[in-house]
Scaffold this active site. Structure first.
Site, PDB file in Angstrom:
ATOM      1  N   HIS A 356       0.802  -1.232   0.000  1.00 54.83           N
ATOM      2  CA  HIS A 356       0.000   0.000   0.000  1.00 54.83           C
ATOM      3  C   HIS A 356       0.830   1.275   0.000  1.00 54.83           C
ATOM      4  O   HIS A 356       0.276   2.362   0.110  1.00 54.83           O
ATOM      5  CB  HIS A 356      -0.914   0.060   1.224  1.00 54.83           C
ATOM      6  CG  HIS A 356      -1.984  -0.971   1.231  1.00 54.83           C
ATOM      7  ND1 HIS A 356      -3.246  -0.744   0.728  1.00 54.83           N
ATOM      8  CD2 HIS A 356      -1.984  -2.239   1.673  1.00 54.83           C
ATOM      9  CE1 HIS A 356      -3.981  -1.837   0.880  1.00 54.83           C
ATOM     10  NE2 HIS A 356      -3.240  -2.763   1.452  1.00 54.83           N
ATOM     11  N   LYS A 544      -7.992  14.165   4.740  1.00 56.38           N
ATOM     12  CA  LYS A 544      -7.157  12.965   4.695  1.00 56.38           C
ATOM     13  C   LYS A 544      -6.117  13.095   5.801  1.00 56.38           C
ATOM     14  O   LYS A 544      -6.042  14.148   6.430  1.00 56.38           O
ATOM     15  CB  LYS A 544      -6.465  12.833   3.338  1.00 56.38           C
ATOM     16  CG  LYS A 544      -5.768  14.137   2.869  1.00 56.38           C
ATOM     17  CD  LYS A 544      -5.118  13.975   1.501  1.00 56.38           C
ATOM     18  CE  LYS A 544      -6.085  14.136   0.356  1.00 56.38           C
ATOM     19  NZ  LYS A 544      -6.343  12.882  -0.328  1.00 56.38           N
ATOM     20  N   ARG A 545      -5.323  12.054   6.045  1.00 55.71           N
ATOM     21  CA  ARG A 545      -4.260  12.197   7.040  1.00 55.71           C
ATOM     22  C   ARG A 545      -3.319  13.321   6.654  1.00 55.71           C
ATOM     23  O   ARG A 545      -3.163  13.635   5.467  1.00 55.71           O
ATOM     24  CB  ARG A 545      -3.485  10.875   7.177  1.00 55.71           C
ATOM     25  CG  ARG A 545      -4.195   9.816   7.962  1.00 55.71           C
ATOM     26  CD  ARG A 545      -4.493  10.255   9.385  1.00 55.71           C
ATOM     27  NE  ARG A 545      -3.283  10.264  10.192  1.00 55.71           N
ATOM     28  CZ  ARG A 545      -2.954   9.317  11.054  1.00 55.71           C
ATOM     29  NH1 ARG A 545      -3.762   8.303  11.272  1.00 55.71           N
ATOM     30  NH2 ARG A 545      -1.832   9.377  11.749  1.00 55.71           N
ATOM     31  N   LYS A 550       1.240  14.548   1.014  1.00 53.54           N
ATOM     32  CA  LYS A 550      -0.135  14.848   0.574  1.00 53.54           C
ATOM     33  C   LYS A 550      -0.308  16.344   0.304  1.00 53.54           C
ATOM     34  O   LYS A 550      -1.312  16.778  -0.240  1.00 53.54           O
ATOM     35  CB  LYS A 550      -1.147  14.359   1.616  1.00 53.54           C
ATOM     36  CG  LYS A 550      -1.151  12.834   1.759  1.00 53.54           C
ATOM     37  CD  LYS A 550      -2.168  12.373   2.780  1.00 53.54           C
ATOM     38  CE  LYS A 550      -2.067  10.891   3.109  1.00 53.54           C
ATOM     39  NZ  LYS A 550      -2.749  10.026   2.141  1.00 53.54           N
ATOM     40  N   THR A 652      -8.311   6.807  -1.841  1.00 58.73           N
ATOM     41  CA  THR A 652      -9.674   6.289  -1.983  1.00 58.73           C
ATOM     42  C   THR A 652     -10.673   7.414  -1.728  1.00 58.73           C
ATOM     43  O   THR A 652     -11.806   7.356  -2.203  1.00 58.73           O
ATOM     44  CB  THR A 652      -9.939   5.118  -1.008  1.00 58.73           C
ATOM     45  OG1 THR A 652      -9.413   5.473   0.275  1.00 58.73           O
ATOM     46  CG2 THR A 652      -9.308   3.844  -1.485  1.00 58.73           C
ATOM     47  N   LYS A 656     -14.486   8.614  -3.431  1.00 58.59           N
ATOM     48  CA  LYS A 656     -15.703   8.971  -2.686  1.00 58.59           C
ATOM     49  C   LYS A 656     -16.238  10.313  -3.159  1.00 58.59           C
ATOM     50  O   LYS A 656     -17.446  10.495  -3.338  1.00 58.59           O
ATOM     51  CB  LYS A 656     -15.398   9.024  -1.172  1.00 58.59           C
ATOM     52  CG  LYS A 656     -15.036   7.659  -0.592  1.00 58.59           C
ATOM     53  CD  LYS A 656     -14.434   7.755   0.797  1.00 58.59           C
ATOM     54  CE  LYS A 656     -13.743   6.440   1.149  1.00 58.59           C
ATOM     55  NZ  LYS A 656     -12.826   6.537   2.291  1.00 58.59           N
TER      56      LYS A 656
HETATM   57  C1  26W Z   1       3.958   0.763  10.152  1.00 54.41           C
HETATM   58  C2  26W Z   1       3.339   2.077  10.015  1.00 54.41           C
HETATM   59  C3  26W Z   1       2.431   2.135   8.833  1.00 54.41           C
HETATM   60  C4  26W Z   1       1.068   2.154   9.042  1.00 54.41           C
HETATM   61  C5  26W Z   1       0.220   2.194   7.961  1.00 54.41           C
HETATM   62  C6  26W Z   1       2.946   2.151   7.568  1.00 54.41           C
HETATM   63  C7  26W Z   1       2.107   2.182   6.506  1.00 54.41           C
HETATM   64  C8  26W Z   1       0.750   2.206   6.693  1.00 54.41           C
HETATM   65  C9  26W Z   1      -0.195   2.183   5.529  1.00 54.41           C
HETATM   66  C10 26W Z   1       0.355   1.307   4.440  1.00 54.41           C
HETATM   67  C11 26W Z   1      -0.478   3.544   5.044  1.00 54.41           C
HETATM   68  C12 26W Z   1      -1.722   3.575   4.200  1.00 54.41           C
HETATM   69  O1  26W Z   1      -2.815   3.635   4.715  1.00 54.41           O
HETATM   70  N1  26W Z   1      -1.548   3.572   2.878  1.00 54.41           N
HETATM   71  C13 26W Z   1      -2.651   3.948   2.014  1.00 54.41           C
HETATM   72  O2  26W Z   1      -3.349   2.802   1.569  1.00 54.41           O
HETATM   73  C14 26W Z   1      -4.502   3.180   0.838  1.00 54.41           C
HETATM   74  C15 26W Z   1      -5.280   1.921   0.520  1.00 54.41           C
HETATM   75  O3  26W Z   1      -4.605   1.153  -0.406  1.00 54.41           O
HETATM   76  C16 26W Z   1      -4.112   3.955  -0.409  1.00 54.41           C
HETATM   77  O4  26W Z   1      -5.267   4.374  -1.060  1.00 54.41           O
HETATM   78  C17 26W Z   1      -3.264   5.163  -0.034  1.00 54.41           C
HETATM   79  O5  26W Z   1      -2.779   5.802  -1.195  1.00 54.41           O
HETATM   80  C18 26W Z   1      -2.105   4.725   0.833  1.00 54.41           C
HETATM   81  O6  26W Z   1      -1.380   5.856   1.308  1.00 54.41           O
END
Ligand code: 26W
Length: 810
Positions: A356, A544-545, A550, A652, A656
């Site tokens: 992701h 968004k975060r 971003k 995503t 929406k």
């Molecule tokens: C370990 C810390 C950590 C926590 C969460 C590292 C990475 C993440 C996620 C991978 C971050 C995340 O939410 N990525 C998002 O995933 C979405 C669903 O596929 C995508 O639409 C977003 O672009 C992507 O940033």
């Protein structure tokens, strides 16, 4: 009890009186909410049992989606919608003199996720059940979800999110299905007739208790499960152990340390913390989940586990549950007596992995010693996986030390979780075409060379049931009036709306629906912030975060610039605009928190400056979460998707907004690229560097932020204002933003894309003046949003990766 309004009302009053020994006229909204919850649970329980039974008897393959995050939001309304009783309940409650909205508001969001990845998992569960796929979620029942955000004097302050305060009405504790997870200790190795056996000794046992949440399919009988695990001490063993030590306080310490495993969700998104407790959480989820799946498998099939992969797929949602690979190996070898080769064959046909993110700071790596200490046997297995993989590589690439080092699962004292997931899975996918292409050609190029057959793309999606039917019911009704209701089951049919794009009447209707939604949001904003906004202004939204990539900063810089222009000329001819933000920053992410402070500081000045004639307003909505998103998105005109190209894997939120008739203002990044392909140049505002250009600038240089600053008067003015205290702040407040941009050479190309963004914003302003054409564009966006329903995504996963088929429950 839900078949008509009268029977609903009767059942509601009876249930309420029995449950709370209280008359309707004396009751409270929370009790009404709980009453509805328990009525729905009763209603779905039969189908839930039937579904479980069917899956237990049926030999169809099933998928288990392992994820550290499930960002479910509220379930009351989705459940009502999916069982087809939303209207009956709304009207029935009204007739009983109750406030439906107030009752819905009683439900605490289940915020067991950070952002995109967690919400995607939630949408997937809805699409699995709604299309009758045998698929379940497997996660952790964190006692505290993602923190609650308060804004105090413009700064983010985090409060704990104790979402279980009022008993969670949707969960069922199943203590009879508890399993044990083992941490620490050491491994004794014995040799018997040349065969090695491994015995885990002196470990600390942890009891994993499952709590199941029903996942109700839309308009069908399927009720799948989301199984959330909670950590508890193994009371019997420890009682004896601690009674012997005669130390009750020691027991309490032990209890607390065990319970801490499922205590809270790590609030970091895209940045690894590297904490031991996080690794413990990961193994806890994986071990508990796989043990319970295997238990069930053995009850069902008398055959050995060597055909596990024909009946089960285990999905690894990002690398967080990548320990699935060694844990399944451990169980197959140590508990079931498989040889390494047999276990490897089954494991690598069972596990599938989704990536992701390509951000290097988010790539999980764990120190060898930490894994060894917490899970000694698991480490031995990872080590062996690495040895064997490197040997294979050596045969394929003899003498190429550096290539092998780059690919190895273990290197420089660390286990690389992405490598473990790729080597141990039969499928590796990205979440949008551009993202998958970047994985194949850059980030995972060497792996793509070794395993080209594993790589595939699955563009993300969102559930149109929550994000259109439920969040924007008036728009949904209007669509149905125009094209009939088949789009609800098959959202690709929404393309028929293109025939209505230039229909003046339809455009006007859409305009009125949007206006109503904007009025509702304006009320929410007024209640929350005390700021009155113009419902006729353009609602320009970025929610968004908060992360540097971003580029909320690009948005704020543009607002600062626009404000400067308005101060010079208060009669500047612009369409009034309301800029709306919502964003949580990771608590330890200093730079992101500064940006929140900057947005609020700019908002405070702009909103209180009478000289600009209310032409622009800036709103920061605190505590952005799923429920708030459901109120904001239907009211948006402009959807800001402005990440540095190549950095956002998919996004995503973009989908929406599009589905709710907002126009995207975005870079060619993530799924924006595919949205652009679907709607065409005229119905989206694209700006900025391409991903190719960005990646080349990273590789070969050739950009100077300082030069940009020196040569561009508009940029210079805005940046200087950060240092001058122009927005009423002290002169040191935003100096870090200033220096971060100039001294780190503007890592995310905010300055570089500034002019092109500003131009795109001017195009938005011009386009909005032509009302018919604006709503024509909006209709085209809605019409093409069917492709981004997670139903489509899930069908692709089902067909290309998992090999699962719908199972009818009747
Ligand atoms: C370990 C810390 C950590 C926590 C969460 C590292 C990475 C993440 C996620 C991978 C971050 C995340 O939410 N990525 C998002 O995933 C979405 C669903 O596929 C995508 O639409 C977003 O672009 C992507 O940033």
């Amino acid at each position: 009890m839900f078949t008509n309004k009268e029977s609903f009302k009767k059942a509601f009053v009876e249930t309420l009186e029995k449950k709370f020994s209280n008359r309707l006229e004396d009751t409270s909204p929370i009790n009404c909410y709980k009453t509805l919850g328990s009525m729905i649970c009763t209603h779905v329980s039969n189908n839930w049992i039937k579904t479980r039974k069917k899956y237990q008897q049926d030999e169809e393959k099933q998928v288990y989606y392992f994820s550290m995050e499930f960002l479910m939001g509220r379930l009351l309304e989705t459940n009502l919608l999916n069982i087809g009783t939303l209207e009956i309940v709304q009207e029935g409650l009204q007739e009983l003199g109750l406030d439906y909205e107030q009752i819905v508001d009683q439900e605490h969001d289940a915020g067991l996720g950070n952002g995109g990845l967690g919400r995607l998992a939630a949408c997937f569960l809805d699409s699995l059940a709604s299309q009758q796929f045998p698929g379940h979620g497997c996660g952790i029942r964190y006692k505290y979800g993602l923190f609650e955000q308060k804004i105090i004097e413009g700064n983010q302050v985090e409060l704990p999110d104790y979402w279980l305060k009022e008993d969670y009405v949707w969960e069922v504790r199943r203590s009879n299905e508890a399993v044990q997870v083992r941490f620490g200790g050491h491994v004794d190795i014995h040799e018997n007739d040349g065969k090695l056996t491994f015995h885990h000794k002196n470990y600390e046992p942890v009891l994993a208790i499952p709590y199941d949440v029903p996942i109700v399919g839309f308009n069908n009988q399927t009720v799948n499960s989301l199984r959330l695990w909670s950590a508890e001490p193994v009371v019997n063993d420890s009682n004896i152990q601690f009674a012997n030590l005669n130390n009750y306080y020691k027991f309490l310490d032990y209890k607390r340390s065990i319970e801490s495993i499922s205590e809270f969700l790590y609030p970091d998104d895209s940045h690894i913390e590297g904490k031991k407790l996080r690794l413990k959480q990961q193994y806890f989820l994986v071990s508990a989940g796989i043990q319970s799946i295997i238990k069930r498998y053995k009850e069902k099939y008398s055959t050995s586990l060597n055909r596990l992969h024909e009946k089960i797929s285990l999905h690894i949602n990002d690398t967080h549950p990548a320990l699935i690979v060694p844990e399944l190996m451990r169980i197959l070898m140590d508990d079931e007596g498989f040889s390494w080769e047999e276990a490897w064959e089954v494991t690598t046909k069972t596990a599938a992995y989704t990536n992701h993110t390509t951000l290097s700071e988010a790539l999980e790596k764990w120190p060898i010693e930490m894994i060894q200490e917490l899970m000694p046997r698991i480490f031995m297995i990872i080590d062996e996986i690495n040895e064997r993989f490197c040997r294979e590589l050596w045969e394929k690439y003899p003498g190429e030390f550096s290539r092998i080092e780059e690919l190895a699962v273990i290197a420089h004292g660390q286990v690389r979780m992405a490598h473990l997931a790729i080597v141990g899975s039969f499928s590796v996918n990205g979440v949008a075409q551009l993202h998958t292409d970047i994985l194949k050609s850059r980030e995972m190029k060497h792996f793509y060379d070794v395993f080209p057959e594993k790589f595939n793309n699955k563009t993300n999606g969102i559930t149109h049931r929550r994000w259109l039917l439920k969040a924007n019911p008036n728009l949904a009704d209007r669509i149905t009036d125009a094209i009939g209701n088949r789009w609800i089951d098959e959202p690709s049919i929404l393309t028929r709306l293109t025939e209505f794009a230039s229909d003046r009447e339809f455009q006007q209707q859409l305009k009125h629906i949007k206006y109503e939604n904007k009025r509702n949001l304006a009320n929410v904003i007024y209640k929350k912030t005390g700021v009155k906004i113009d419902e006729h202004s353009i609602f320009d939204v970025q929610v968004k975060r908060l992360h540097a990539y971003k580029r909320q900063l690009l948005n704020v810089f543009h607002i600062m610039h626009l404000y400067n222009r308005l101060r010079e000329n208060p009669h500047l001819d612009i369409v009034p605009r309301t800029f709306i933000f919502g964003a949580k920053a990771a608590p330890s992410y200093y730079f992101a928190k500064k940006i929140i402070k900057l947005i609020n500081t700019v908002a405070n000045v702009v909103n209180n400056d009478p000289t600009i004639n209310n032409k622009i307003k800036v709103i920061f909505l605190e505590n952005y979460n799923v429920s708030l998103a459901e109120k904001i998105i239907p009211a948006a005109d402009v959807s800001e998707q402005i990440s540095t190209a190549s950095k956002e894997a998919s996004g995503t939120g973009n989908m929406k907004f599009m589905m709710n008739g907002a126009l995207t203002l975005g870079t060619l990044d993530g799924a924006n690229v595919e949205i652009h392909e679907h709607v065409g140049d005229d119905n989206i505002f694209i700006f900025g560097l391409s991903s190719e250009e960005v990646l080349n600038l990273y590789s070969y240089g050739g950009y100077s932020a300082r030069q940009m600053y020196n040569c561009n008067e508009r940029i210079k003015t805005v940046l200087d204002q950060l240092l001058e205290g122009f927005f009423g702040h002290t002169d040191v407040e935003f100096k870090d933003i200033y220096y971060q941009i100039l001294q780190n050479n503007d890592e995310y190309f905010v300055l570089k894309d500034f002019d092109s963004y500003t131009k795109a914003q001017e195009h938005v302003d011009l386009a909005y003046r032509n009302e018919n054409s604006w709503y024509e564009k909006a209709i085209i966006n809605i019409a093409h949003s069917g492709n981004f329903s997670s139903d489509r995504t899930i069908r692709e996963y089902a067909e290309d990766i998992w090999g699962i088929h719908p199972v009818k429950i009747d």
